[in-house]
Design a protein around this motif. Structure first.
Motif, short mmCIF file in Angstrom:
data_model
loop_
_atom_site.label_atom_id
_atom_site.label_comp_id
_atom_site.label_asym_id
_atom_site.label_seq_id
_atom_site.Cartn_x
_atom_site.Cartn_y
_atom_site.Cartn_z
N SER A 1 -1.44 14.03 12.46
CA SER A 1 -2.47 14.14 11.67
C SER A 1 -2.97 16.03 12.00
CB SER A 1 -3.45 13.23 13.47
OG SER A 1 -3.52 14.74 14.58
N PRO B 1 -1.81 8.59 8.31
CA PRO B 1 -2.13 9.54 8.87
C PRO B 1 -2.13 9.00 10.22
CG PRO B 1 -4.03 9.84 7.67
CD PRO B 1 -3.17 8.32 7.00
N ALA B 2 -1.34 9.70 10.87
CA ALA B 2 -2.31 8.58 12.42
C ALA B 2 -2.95 9.34 13.27
CB ALA B 2 -1.25 9.86 13.28
N ARG C 1 -11.56 16.29 16.63
CA ARG C 1 -11.12 15.08 16.18
C ARG C 1 -11.84 13.84 15.98
NH1 ARG C 1 -5.39 17.78 17.08
NH2 ARG C 1 -4.71 15.28 18.38
N ALA C 2 -11.55 13.68 17.57
CA ALA C 2 -12.80 12.63 17.84
C ALA C 2 -13.96 11.81 17.62
CB ALA C 2 -12.95 12.62 19.29
N ARG D 1 -6.54 1.82 16.59
CA ARG D 1 -7.06 0.61 16.26
C ARG D 1 -8.33 -0.47 16.53
NH1 ARG D 1 -6.52 -0.71 10.45
NH2 ARG D 1 -8.37 -2.01 10.51
N ASN E 1 0.88 -0.64 0.03
CA ASN E 1 0.13 0.39 -0.07
C ASN E 1 0.62 1.01 0.14
OD1 ASN E 1 -2.01 1.63 0.32
ND2 ASN E 1 -3.13 0.20 1.36
N GLN F 1 -9.77 3.56 6.85
CA GLN F 1 -9.26 2.77 6.67
C GLN F 1 -10.39 1.50 6.36
OE1 GLN F 1 -6.92 3.19 10.45
NE2 GLN F 1 -5.29 2.65 9.67
N VAL G 1 -6.77 9.08 15.31
CA VAL G 1 -6.71 9.46 16.97
C VAL G 1 -6.75 8.50 18.13
CG1 VAL G 1 -8.42 11.23 17.58
CG2 VAL G 1 -8.34 11.14 15.95
N TYR G 2 -7.78 7.42 17.51
CA TYR G 2 -7.82 6.00 18.47
C TYR G 2 -7.08 5.13 18.30
CZ TYR G 2 -11.55 9.44 20.35
OH TYR G 2 -12.51 9.93 20.59
N THR H 1 -5.16 2.23 4.13
CA THR H 1 -5.95 2.73 5.01
C THR H 1 -6.24 3.37 3.02
OG1 THR H 1 -4.18 3.97 6.46
CG2 THR H 1 -4.63 5.06 4.54
N LEU I 1 2.92 12.49 7.92
CA LEU I 1 1.84 13.51 7.86
C LEU I 1 1.39 13.44 9.82
CD1 LEU I 1 -0.14 13.53 5.20
CD2 LEU I 1 1.12 15.02 6.15
N ALA J 1 -13.02 11.90 13.97
CA ALA J 1 -13.02 10.29 13.86
C ALA J 1 -13.98 8.99 13.59
CB ALA J 1 -11.90 9.46 14.80
N VAL K 1 -8.14 12.65 9.68
CA VAL K 1 -7.97 11.45 9.87
C VAL K 1 -8.51 10.30 8.83
CG1 VAL K 1 -10.01 10.16 10.88
CG2 VAL K 1 -9.82 12.36 11.69
N PRO K 2 -7.49 9.23 9.23
CA PRO K 2 -7.35 8.31 8.80
C PRO K 2 -8.88 7.57 7.79
CG PRO K 2 -6.51 7.28 9.90
CD PRO K 2 -7.17 8.41 10.54
N GLU L 1 -16.12 6.50 10.68
CA GLU L 1 -16.85 5.25 10.91
C GLU L 1 -18.05 5.18 10.20
OE1 GLU L 1 -14.62 2.47 11.27
OE2 GLU L 1 -12.93 4.17 11.94
N SER L 2 -18.59 5.57 8.86
CA SER L 2 -19.47 5.57 8.31
C SER L 2 -19.51 4.41 6.64
CB SER L 2 -19.65 6.74 7.09
OG SER L 2 -20.39 6.84 6.26
N SER M 1 -17.70 -1.16 9.87
CA SER M 1 -17.51 -0.38 8.45
C SER M 1 -15.73 -0.52 7.85
CB SER M 1 -17.26 1.07 8.75
OG SER M 1 -16.45 1.49 9.42
N HIS M 2 -15.38 -1.28 8.49
CA HIS M 2 -13.52 -1.39 7.74
C HIS M 2 -13.42 -3.14 7.48
CE1 HIS M 2 -14.68 -3.44 12.30
NE2 HIS M 2 -13.20 -4.95 11.39
N ARG N 1 -4.35 12.34 -0.61
CA ARG N 1 -4.62 13.60 -0.13
C ARG N 1 -5.45 14.07 -1.31
NH1 ARG N 1 -3.65 13.02 4.99
NH2 ARG N 1 -1.60 11.66 5.83
#
Lengths: 236, 562
Positions: free
Chosen positions: B154, A55-56, B64-65, A61, A50, B173, A58-59, B178, B152, B68, B170-171, B72-73, A166-167, B125
């Motif tokens: 966040s 990007p980092a 950010r939270a 995984r 990949n 995944q 927030v939480y 990603t 990069l 994030a 926010v990635p 997750e949609s 969703s993953h 990006r």
């Protein structure tokens, strides 16, 4: 960029010569059935899983229970002939299990008209849906231990997701002929009974992209072809 | 021009000193108050800003939270992943509906988090679709930041088109891969600066590479702000457009620095007058106390001196206010001065008394010598003095009048010094000329006494002791009450002694006869009151005087052996 250009050319050609080619293909197919085909063998090598920097988050995984064994990325590659005419194939039976919050296997390749089952092997509900053009469907949510199926008639690519998790994602390649395969874990592959002649072979990965190559197939003979994905452009 | 009073001088000197010291103290204090107010304002600002920094960091984290979470949609991920895969696959045609789905999802998330712009980007990006207020400035295909930059963070500051943005990534995944990212952009413009300013309850500015991107402070101050250099200690004080500002860095994002600012001067202007006003009241009170204190001090210093000087001036003008100066006890020096002055007064008084005694002795000696010129009148003056004093006591005269009476009676015939012996000692009847000579003795006596100042009160006795109530006396022929009482008393005493004394030409009458004679002549020769006083005093005179001086008191007629 070469890749993009070639895709564009192929798309353009397909659009322009489509009707003529289809008439030719029907005659050519009946001819193929009379003679015995050749065999293509080779190796696919993935150099980069990949390329996008991540990007980092927030939480951390999210992980439920032990982390599921990662499926080998090589099993998400499919090798196929892109310019062989459609043939009539018996529908296949395939299955993509939903286990440990992932679709396993991640990729299946089937012939058009095949039915793919999606058994739920997790102890909770799952869902299967797709937004792919012309093949959109939603199997709804169903509980642990049950299974639902979907028949794929339109050749092309179908991406499958779970609306609960969703993953989760899977990809289904649907072909109108039988000359395709998924490589072994060591990257080797073989496609038998290919009609002789000059053809285009494609190695495709959903995110890394695809690599095309021309091969000349002779009846009763083995042809070797190797792929390296992704295609490294000069200077990269 | 007269010299100012000591009280005034002491008052002015002490008050000026106190006022000067107080003034200096208050000047220093007010400067310190100003400094302290400024310091506390700066500290308050710093702590408010520290709180704001934490709140803001928390807000960013929360944003950010929530992004994030919204990332997750399944729909967004499915649409994006399907579209991206179709795009990279030559045999597939890309779907317009998928992009629209992604677009819709982006708008929805942008609306939920209130972002200026929220983009869904692919793995490089590159913007696929964007939503939010400023979505128009992030068209599809624009790369948010440097795609080649692998490390990069966040959150970062990114220049897109003509604007600068604070971008939180926010990635997105899918399994282990990603597929793209959500790029949450906040435009670093005046709007954001205002928002920061509102949150920090002050002013805010955004700086990048020595230039002010946006700020809520006025033009000149913003220009000066470009010179801001971040310091290690965090807070800083800077002069912007002539005003002092407290500056607190909020956060640093690459080249971009976020600052919270507040004008110390403006904040201090509100608080300094209040503090100074309090100080002024204290100062006013201190001045009042200083006035009272200096009045008290001046009075304590000057009162004994005043008293001393009053005593001295009274003494020099000759008034006999010779009371001793009291010791004030306020200072040793003044008490010493008073003591010295008092002893001076005492010695002066004793010297005066001595001088008076000397005079008196001389006068008495003179009177005695006069009496002695005639053996028949020897002791006369002393006796008249004793009689007059006794009569004065009967009439309840005060002490001073009694003293005057005693000495006046003693000296009443002093004028006879100028009368020749042959006239005085003549045993026969006097000629008219000789009597005229005798009659000059009261005026002559008065003339003698006038030369001695302390004998002035006795002059009327000496001068008028031969006046008669009927006006037939000499030297002036005064009548009745015009003659002073002392002179009338002495007149009666004189006559009584003369009558009871032997003369060369006759023997003395006994007192009863003399009294009868006196009584007979009341109203013409003698003053009635005085005669009655003599009669009343007579028994006492016999009892009291005889043992003391039998010779002098020998008023029973008898012949004196020479």
């Amino acid at each position: 960029m070469m890749l993009r250009a070639s895709v564009a050319v192929v798309v353009a050609l397909t659009l322009c010569v489509g009707p003529a080619a289809s008439a030719y293909a029907r005659r050519y197919a009946s001819e193929l059935r009379r003679q015995s085909g050749g065999r293509v063998t080779g190796t696919v090598k993935l150099t980069l899983a990949n390329s996008a920097p991540s990007p980092a988050g927030v939480y951390e995984r999210r992980a439920v229970g032990p982390r599921p064994r990662a499926q080998p990325e090589i099993k998400s590659v499919v090798i196929f002939f892109s310019d062989l005419p459609a043939t009539k194939n018996a529908p296949m039976q395939a299955s993509i299990a939903q286990k440990d919050e992932q679709f396993a296997p991640h990729l299946v390749a089937v012939t058009a008209g095949s039915k793919v089952a999606f058994p739920n092997e997790d102890p909770f509900f799952h869902n299967v849906f797709s937004l792919s053009r012309g093949a959109g469907f939603n199997l709804g949510r169903y509980p642990s231990g049950s299974s639902r199926s979907q028949t794929f008639t339109r050749p092309g690519m179908v991406k499958v997701f779970c609306e609960i998790h969703s993953h989760m994602s899977a990809v289904i390649r649907v072909f109108e002929h039988g000359w395709f395969t998924v490589p072994n874990e060591d990257g080797t592959f073989a496609i038998d009974n290919v009609p002789p002649g000059d053809h285009t072979v494609v190695a495709w990965h959903e995110r890394i992209g695809e690599r095309r190559d021309r091969v000349t197939i002779r009846a009763g003979a083995d042809t070797q072809i190797n792929f390296t994905l992704p295609v490294l452009e000069p200077g990269q | 021009m007269t010299a100012p009073r000591l009280l005034t001088r002491a008052l002015v000197a002490s008050f000026l000193t106190v006022a000067l010291v107080l003034g200096a103290v208050f000047a220093v204090l007010s400067l310190r108050v100003r400094d302290q107010v400024r310091q506390s304002v700066a500290d308050n600002l710093a702590s408010a800003q520290q709180v704001f920094i934490k709140v803001e960091a928390r807000r960013q984290q929360d944003m950010r939270a929530s992004v994030a979470t919204l990332a997750e949609s399944p729909t967004l991920k499915a649409a994006l992943d399907t579209w991206l895969t179709e795009r990279s696959t030559a045999s597939e045609e890309t779907s317009v509906e998928l992009v629209e789905t992604v677009q819709r999802e982006a708008r929805k998330i942008a609306e939920r988090v209130g972002a200026d712009v929220l983009a869904v980007a692919d793995g490089s990006r590159r913007v696929v679709a964007a939503g939010g207020r400023l979505a128009g400035s992030w068209p599809r295909g624009v790369v948010i930041g440097n795609a080649a930059d692998a490390s990069l963070p966040s959150a970062r500051a990114v220049s897109v088109g003509s604007g600068m943005y604070h971008v939180v990534s926010v990635p997105l995944q899918l399994g282990e891969s990603t597929i793209g990212s959500l790029e949450l952009g906040t435009a670093l413009d005046a709007h954001y600066a205002r928002e920061l300013a509102d949150l920090s309850r002050g002013q805010a500015a955004i700086l990048s590479k020595g230039a002010v991107l946006a700020s809520t402070v006025s033009g000149p101050a913003a220009r000066d702000l470009a010179a801001y250099k971040p310091s290690d200690t965090g807070g800083a004080t800077m002069t912007l457009a002539g005003e002092s500002w407290a500056i607190q860095p909020l956060s640093q994002l690459g080249d971009v620095t976020f600052l919270a600012l507040a004008s110390i001067d403006r904040a201090a202007d509100g608080q300094t007058p209040a503090a100074l006003q309090g100080l002024a009241w204290v100062g006013l009170g201190a001045m009042g106390l200083a006035v009272l204190g200096s009045v008290w001090l001046a009075r304590t210093l000057t009162q004994p001196i005043d008293q001393l000087s009053r005593s001295l001036s009274a003494m020099t003008t000759g008034d006999r206010a010779r009371s001793a100066v009291p010791l004030s006890g306020t200072s040793r020096e003044l008490d010493q001065l008073a003591t010295t002055f008092n002893s001076l007064l005492t010695s002066l008084a004793s010297a005066e008394a001595e001088a008076e005694a000397t005079y008196l002795g001389a006068v008495r000696a003179l009177a005695a010598a006069l009496d002695a010129r005639d053996p028949y009148t020897a002791g006369h003056s002393e006796r008249v003095s004793i009689f007059a004093v006794a009569m004065g006591e009967e009439l309840k005269l005060d002490w001073e009048a009694m003293e005057t009476l005693r000495l006046g009676a003693l000296l009443h015939d002093i004028g006879k010094i100028g009368v020749p012996d042959e006239v005085l000692r003549k045993s026969g009847a006097l000629t008219a000329a000789e009597f005229e000579t005798i009659k000059t003795h009261p005026t002559a006596g008065a003339r003698i006494l006038r030369s001695i100042p302390f004998l002035a009160p006795h002059i009327p006795i000496v001068e008028l002791h031969h006046e008669r109530p009927d006006g037939l006396g000499y030297p002036y022929g005064l009548k009745g009450d015009d003659i002073p009482l002392a002179a009338r008393i002495v007149h009666v005493a004189d006559a009584f002694d003369a009558m009871t004394s032997a003369r060369a030409y006759r023997s003395g009458r006994i007192p009863v006869e003399a009294i009868a004679e006196l009584r007979r002549c009341v109203g013409t020769d003698f003053d009635g009151t005085s005669v009655e006083a003599l009669i009343a005093a007579l028994p006492r005179l016999v009892a009291a005087t005889e043992p003391l001086d039998p010779k002098a008191m020998q008023w029973t007629p008898r012949a004196r052996s020479a």
